[in-house]
Design a protein around this motif. Sequence first.
Motif, mmCIF file in Angstrom:
data_model
loop_
_atom_site.group_PDB
_atom_site.id
_atom_site.type_symbol
_atom_site.label_atom_id
_atom_site.label_comp_id
_atom_site.label_asym_id
_atom_site.label_seq_id
_atom_site.Cartn_x
_atom_site.Cartn_y
_atom_site.Cartn_z
ATOM 1 N N GLY A 31 -9.708 -8.335 10.856
ATOM 2 C CA GLY A 31 -8.758 -7.294 10.523
ATOM 3 C C GLY A 31 -9.098 -6.600 9.217
ATOM 4 O O GLY A 31 -10.143 -6.834 8.602
ATOM 5 N N SER A 32 -8.197 -5.782 8.754
ATOM 6 C CA SER A 32 -8.421 -5.004 7.542
ATOM 7 C C SER A 32 -8.063 -5.816 6.309
ATOM 8 O O SER A 32 -7.411 -6.862 6.389
ATOM 9 C CB SER A 32 -7.565 -3.729 7.582
ATOM 10 O OG SER A 32 -6.193 -4.072 7.536
ATOM 11 N N LYS A 34 -5.959 -4.961 4.141
ATOM 12 C CA LYS A 34 -4.512 -4.889 3.930
ATOM 13 C C LYS A 34 -3.741 -5.817 4.872
ATOM 14 O O LYS A 34 -2.653 -6.264 4.539
ATOM 15 C CB LYS A 34 -4.033 -3.452 4.115
ATOM 16 C CG LYS A 34 -4.525 -2.489 3.034
ATOM 17 C CD LYS A 34 -3.939 -1.106 3.240
ATOM 18 C CE LYS A 34 -4.386 -0.166 2.129
ATOM 19 N NZ LYS A 34 -3.838 1.204 2.314
#
Length: 267
Positions: A31-32, A34
């Motif tokens: 994922g990212s 963030k």
Amino acid sequence: MAPAEPANGTTDGTTDGAADVELVGVGVRYGSAKAPVTAVEDVTLSVAPGEFVVLVGPSGCGKTTLLRLVAGFERPAAGTVRVRRRVGVVFQQPRLFPWRTVAGNLVFALARHGVPRAARAARVEELLGLVGLSGMGRRRTWELSGGQRQRVAIARALAAGPPVLLMDEPFAALDAFTRERLQEEVRTLADGTGTTVVFVTHSAEEAVLLGSRVLVMAAGPGRIAGEVAVPLPRGPGTDVAALRGAAPFAALRAEVAGAIREAAALS
């Protein structure tokens, strides 16, 4: 075949330790930045030369992720993966070249790993003999049964003589009879050659039959939740089929199944 690639905490070649495979404090995130998802967290394990280690646990606990780290297909976000020697990989599906013969698939792997042309034909016959397919080198892969194709995949993984074999649920798509036969053959092959094996499965029975040690994983994030030693007879001459009906086998199968249920409850 898949070589372990040195990158981001992964090394290939001789290490200071005795283990063929060693993971120390390994973490994997997707994922990212963030919104990261932690797939595996703080996993430490080692696999000694000649060991047959099985990873079991509920879906999504990171079994295949750990296998991919050892193969060099993925890189850890944290920790270190050390692989002392070359590895071969057998996937859930055979992934053979359908336009090549059985021998052609093996020759491709041998050529890729630098086996001299003059030595390839003899090596092909040796590999086919190891997996019970002697004389079938001229067959097309689409002419084979599912079990035979998976045998070819195992032979291809062994083509360059890797001391470490990684197997990701290789019998999951096979019928029960074929699966049992291949389980017995792989165990006998590993015991006879001294190959180090890391094997992924969902099955407590398969784990106990094959493994000299079973590591039970929990999810959310993926981690080692327990370990079960499997002190069943091993080595050449062992009647693998007879082990299935033995009382110690049944007891160990129940122990591993219970550990998997406990790990699932932790997830």
